[in-house]
Structure formats: C-alpha cells, structure tokens
Design an enzyme around this catalytic site. Structure first.
Site, short mmCIF file in Angstrom:
data_model
loop_
_atom_site.label_atom_id
_atom_site.label_comp_id
_atom_site.label_asym_id
_atom_site.label_seq_id
_atom_site.Cartn_x
_atom_site.Cartn_y
_atom_site.Cartn_z
N HIS A 155 19.29 -18.93 37.85
CA HIS A 155 18.21 -18.51 36.95
C HIS A 155 18.53 -18.74 35.47
O HIS A 155 17.63 -18.75 34.64
CB HIS A 155 17.91 -17.03 37.14
CG HIS A 155 17.23 -16.74 38.44
ND1 HIS A 155 15.89 -16.47 38.55
CD2 HIS A 155 17.71 -16.68 39.72
CE1 HIS A 155 15.56 -16.26 39.82
NE2 HIS A 155 16.65 -16.38 40.56
N ASP A 189 17.94 -19.98 26.88
CA ASP A 189 17.33 -19.09 27.88
C ASP A 189 17.02 -19.91 29.12
O ASP A 189 16.57 -21.06 29.00
CB ASP A 189 16.02 -18.50 27.31
CG ASP A 189 15.74 -17.10 27.83
OD1 ASP A 189 16.20 -16.75 28.92
OD2 ASP A 189 15.03 -16.35 27.14
C1 GDG Z 1 16.67 -14.26 34.02
C2 GDG Z 1 16.94 -15.40 33.03
C3 GDG Z 1 14.66 -16.30 33.49
C4 GDG Z 1 10.31 -7.21 28.91
N1 GDG Z 1 10.09 -6.17 28.07
C5 GDG Z 1 9.40 -5.25 28.76
C6 GDG Z 1 9.21 -5.75 30.06
N2 GDG Z 1 9.78 -6.95 30.12
C7 GDG Z 1 9.79 -7.85 31.30
C8 GDG Z 1 8.92 -9.06 31.03
C9 GDG Z 1 9.56 -10.13 31.88
C10 GDG Z 1 11.01 -9.67 32.03
O1 GDG Z 1 11.09 -8.33 31.55
C11 GDG Z 1 11.99 -10.50 31.21
O2 GDG Z 1 11.87 -11.85 31.55
P1 GDG Z 1 13.07 -12.89 31.53
O3 GDG Z 1 12.49 -14.25 31.70
O4 GDG Z 1 13.90 -12.70 30.31
O5 GDG Z 1 13.83 -12.50 32.87
P2 GDG Z 1 15.29 -11.91 33.28
O6 GDG Z 1 15.23 -11.53 34.71
O7 GDG Z 1 15.65 -10.87 32.35
O8 GDG Z 1 16.25 -13.17 33.17
C12 GDG Z 1 15.62 -15.88 32.40
C13 GDG Z 1 14.51 -15.21 34.54
O9 GDG Z 1 15.77 -14.75 35.04
C14 GDG Z 1 13.67 -15.69 35.74
O10 GDG Z 1 14.28 -16.77 36.38
O11 GDG Z 1 13.40 -16.54 32.91
O12 GDG Z 1 15.86 -16.95 31.51
O13 GDG Z 1 17.83 -14.94 32.00
O14 GDG Z 1 8.99 -10.18 33.15
O15 GDG Z 1 7.59 -8.75 31.38
N3 GDG Z 1 8.54 -5.06 31.01
C15 GDG Z 1 8.04 -3.84 30.65
N4 GDG Z 1 8.22 -3.29 29.41
C16 GDG Z 1 8.90 -3.96 28.44
O16 GDG Z 1 9.06 -3.44 27.33
N5 GDG Z 1 7.33 -3.13 31.57
#
Ligand code: GDG
Length: 506
Positions: free
Chosen positions: A175, A387
């Site tokens: 990821h 990222d």
């Molecule tokens: C890995 C990889 C890759 C964020 N703030 C709030 C909140 N969020 C949710 C968002 C989103 C998720 O958190 C973060 O998305 P990421 O893409 O950064 O995903 P991660 O799982 O952390 O990271 C990344 C991912 O895997 C998928 O393959 O994209 O690059 O590092 O869904 O909506 N949700 C709520 N409140 C918040 O304040 N409810």
C-alpha cells in the site's frame, strides 16, 4: 478447481476489528472502517474465508490472548467469515511494529531516510513475527484457499509460507510507495528482503513507478531472476517459479461517498461551515499527523501565498485538519509542536478583524463532518512529500457534487498518476510553486474547474474499490494471461524529467 470459488484468507497487520479494555476492564470490540474493510468483507462473506491479523492487544498473558480470541469469535459468529488473531507480546509490538515497520520501513520507503532507525533487533523481531503470521495462516488454510497478504508490515510472510510447505497461491499488495534502488540499497539485509518478496505469487503496487522501482531492485539484487513484460503485467521467472507483478491503483467506494455527501445531514453541516465564512473560498487539508504528509511545508506555502498575493487576504480561509497519531513518539510530538508554532505565527502575521487565515483542527472528525468539509471546500491542498495513493484526494473529488472545486495535489502522491489530467500538480518541497498554485486555484474560472474535476471524477468512479479487488484477483487467478485485459498504465513523470526524445515520440 473452480478458481472463482476458492476460499479467501485476508492477512493484514491489524484485524478489521480493534479490541481494547473499557473502564470496567472488560474487553470491547470496535469494528474498523476504511476502504480495505469495505471492499474485502463482502468478498469474504461471499466466498467464505478468514481474516488473520493482530487484535491490538499487546500481552504475553496467554489467558488474555485466549479471552481476546473468544471475544472476536463471539462477536463475529454471524459475520459469514472468521477472524483469527495473531497474538503479539508488548516487546514484539515495540520492535516489529513501532520499530522495524514504523521506524525503518515507513520512513525509508517514503524516501525520508534521515527519519530512519536501523536496529538489528528490529529486523530480527520483524522476521520472527512475520514467521508467526505465516504459522497462523498455515494452521488455518485449507486446500484450495487463496491467501492475500497486505502491506509493508508483512513483506516476509510469503517466504515463510513457502518454507512451511504451503503451496496455496499467496499474493501481496503493497500500500505504501516502493523506493528507488538507491534508497532500497540502504536497507540492512536488503537481498534477503527482496528475495523474500519473491515468495509471493503476485505482487501488486499502487503505481507504475512503484512497480518499476521494485523490478529494478529485483534485477539488481536477485541473481538468476528473469523479468519480462506481458501486457500491463510483468513476469519474473526465478527458481522454477513465475511471479506476477502489476500496478493496481487502489480506489474508493465512489457511489457511497457521493451518495452520503448528498444527504441532508451532510448538506446541513456543509452549509453551516460556509455560513461562518461568508464570501470566502475554503482551502482544505486533511492528514494524519505524520512527517510524510508535508504539513509544515504546506503551511509555509500558505504563508508565501499570503505574502505574494495580498488579494487573497480575507478571501481565503485555510482549514487544516490533523488527525492525532503516535503522539507518544517524540518525533511526532515535535511535529505537532512545529505545526502549532507555524499556525500561530502565520495567524499572528496576517489575521485582521473578522478574518483568521488558518483554522486548525486537531482531532478526528466524525464522518459526516469530514464529508461536509469535502463538499463545501472550494480547494483541497494535498501535498504529501511521498504517499502510496492518498485516498483523501479521491474522496474529496467524489464529494464535490457541484464539480466546482480544485484539487492541488503533490506529484509524489500515488493518486497523481491517475489524477494528473485534472489536478494542479505541485512539488511539495517548492513552497513558491505551491503558493502560486493556491493563487491559480483561487482565480480559476468555474468552466475550467468543472472540466478538470469531471476528468478526475470519471477515473475515480470507474476505478473504484471493487474494481481494484476484482482486477487484482483476476490477474492473480488468470490461468492464461492473454485473457487478462491490458490495464492503462497510469504514470506521471514531471515534464522536466521527460527526455526530449521521449517527448517528441509521444
Ligand atoms: C495507506 C497508505 C494509501 C482521515 N481523516 C479523517 C478520516 N480520514 C480517513 C480518510 C481516508 C483515510 O482516513 C486516510 O487515507 P490514506 O490514503 O492516507 O490511507 P491509510 O490507510 O492511512 O494509508 C496510503 C492507503 O493505505 C490505501 O492503500 O492510500 O498512501 O499510506 O479514508 O477518509 N476519517 C474520519 N475522520 C477524519 O478526521 N472519519
């Protein structure tokens, strides 16, 4: 065997449920959210299967671990699939998870080697815990099952499964970014890690760049490995096995996001947010507290934008949401202090009666509130230093129902590969370039906004999370790859880096 009927075993560091103790000392269970859970649970229910991972309880106490397993089994008796916890002690969590996964691999693979700690003990614990995961899988896998392992905490599981004699297909999705060879070579025991990754039958990466980097590491470090391309996949022949490698950009549940963003509760909240900021455009940042997200650089870019473009004063409000994470780690606590210092400085410099340029939110928002911010903000400023994908960028586009919004996106986010035809792409290290992109976004006429946003929404709608699961699985199980559709290789290479000959030929 009917390949589509194989039972599925999903393996990730954490189970899709988190266990913790309540005030009375009882173990309680909270269901996990997030795209991966949403996408895989229906497949698990439909095919039948098991999700294997750590429960979140760190303890050597066997009784407690057994109690955790009972609570998980009880809570998911009717779920249509099973949960199987991998017990981890406090020391293992420290070294395998906080240590090797988060202090070595996470910074190194995000090209931030100055943040790395290389401790041989971390590496040993990581190997041992990956072995424990493999043993748990081997105990639960039935003949004909299909095993899908997720992410950088579990890179060695495929190798250990082979050592344990498991012959079922084992596939892996990475990821986070996969670094270039120059960076990867810094990893202690790099040859062991790259060979261990070849224990999987298929490896999936987020972008063509990650896949290219991985293949270059294989070519350089693994004697006798032969790489060839077939359609959009690559095949590696090594030690009598064939390993498939592809770029499969993860998606979101577009319809769910767009549908929820249109609901009354979200609309009401969105209206309220903007009512408090009349005649202003909102520019939004949403990130977990992490040094890969480039939040201080972004704040400097906002400062530069306000200095260079006084016409933005009173007209633009920057809302930065920071979701707390790992604050007990000194590095993260220092990052939080730095962010708060910068917010204070910039607000101190530019605030005028009735206008505070930066609104800083340090907490996780309830989902409706997050969607309301997505929906109502005219501009999103998503500038990670590196990222894997960045789902916030895709969620933002899915929720901007009027199409009248602008996405400013780092060229080092995996999502830039799919969204570069609509987003304003920036180098997050170049604060003047980001500042000018903020000004350009603010000034952008609605026609251009709509055209750009439609292009991005089209890709996000087509390549949704269920498309991602299907495509990855189809490529893994296809007997004959000539039946597998050739995927468009989304790639973004900054124009300056394209060789003139490539430019003229393409
Ligand atoms: C890995 C990889 C890759 C964020 N703030 C709030 C909140 N969020 C949710 C968002 C989103 C998720 O958190 C973060 O998305 P990421 O893409 O950064 O995903 P991660 O799982 O952390 O990271 C990344 C991912 O895997 C998928 O393959 O994209 O690059 O590092 O869904 O909506 N949700 C709520 N409140 C918040 O304040 N409810």
């Amino acid at each position: 065997m009917d390949e589509t009927r194989r039972g599925l075993i999903v393996v990730s560091n954490r189970l899709p449920y988190a266990l913790s103790r309540d005030e009375a000392g009882r173990l309680t269970l909270q269901p996990g959210a997030g795209g991966l859970v949403t996408a895989l649970v229906p497949v698990l229910r439909n095919r039948g299967g098991t999700w294997i991972g750590w429960s979140g309880i760190e303890s050597d106490d066997r009784q407690l671990q057994a109690e955790a397993a009972r609570v998980l089994a009880g809570a998911t008796r009717d779920a249509g699939y099973q949960l199987q916890p991998v017990p981890l002690s406090h020391a293992e969590v420290e070294q395998y998870y906080h240590g090797y996964s988060n202090e070595t691999i996470w910074p190194l693979f995000h090209d931030l080697q100055s943040q790395c700690r290389f401790d041989p003990e971390y590496g040993r614990a990581y190997d041992a815990v990956n072995r424990r995961f493999a043993e748990t899988i081997a105990r639960h896998a039935r003949v004909g099952d299909f095993i899908w392992v997720h992410d950088y905490q579990l890179m060695l599981v495929g190798h250990h499964l082979r050592e344990l004699g498991v012959t079922a297909p084992v596939v892996y999705f990475h990821h986070i970014p996969f670094p270039s060879i120059d960076i990867f070579l810094k990893l202690p025991r790099r040859s062991y890690v790259i060979r261990a990754l070849l224990g999987y039958d298929q490896l999936g990466f987020q972008t063509a760049r990650d896949k290219r980097n991985f293949l270059q590491c294989v070519r350089t470090l693994v004697d006798g490995a032969r790489v060839r391309s077939q359609g959009s996949l690559h095949l590696i022949r090594w030690e009598g096995r064939e390993i498939r490698v592809g770029a499969f950009p993860i998606g979101i549940d577009f319809e769910e996001f767009a549908g929820q963003a249109a609901q009354e509760e979200v609309s009401r909240r969105a209206w309220n947010i903007h009512a408090g900021l009349p005649e202003r455009q909102i520019i939004l940042g949403v990130d977990r507290l992490d040094y890969t997200k480039g939040i201080p650089h972004r704040l400097e870019a906002v400062r530069t934008a306000l200095k260079r473009h006084p016409e933005l004063h009173r007209r633009l409000t920057f809302v930065q949401v920071v979701v707390p994470s790992r604050v007990d780690v000194p590095k993260y606590a220092r990052l939080k202090e730095e962010i708060e210092r910068l917010v204070g400085e910039i607000n101190g410099e530019f605030t005028q009666g009735g206008w505070v340029p930066i609104h800083y939110v340090y907490r996780a928002l309830p989902r409706e509130e997050l969607l309301a911010y997505y929906r109502t903000s005219e501009i999103a400023l998503i500038t990670p230093l590196q990222d894997g994908m960045n789902l916030v960028a895709k969620e933002y586009c899915a929720c901007t129902l009027e199409d009248n919004s602008v996405l400013i996106l780092s060229e080092f986010a995996g999502s830039a590969a799919q969204l570069h035809r609509g987003a304003l792409l920036v180098n997050p290290y170049d604060v003047e370039e980001v500042a000018d992109a903020i000004h350009r976004a603010y000034m952008m006429p609605s026609e251009e906004r709509r055209a750009r946003m439609r292009r991005m929404r089209r890709v996000i709608r087509q390549q949704h999370i269920f498309w991602w699961v299907d495509t990855f699985m189809q490529s893994a199980i296809a007997k004959d790859l000539s039946d597998f559709p050739v995927l468009e290789e989304y790639d973004f290479i900054p124009p300056e880096r394209v060789h003139p000959e490539e430019q003229s030929s393409g």
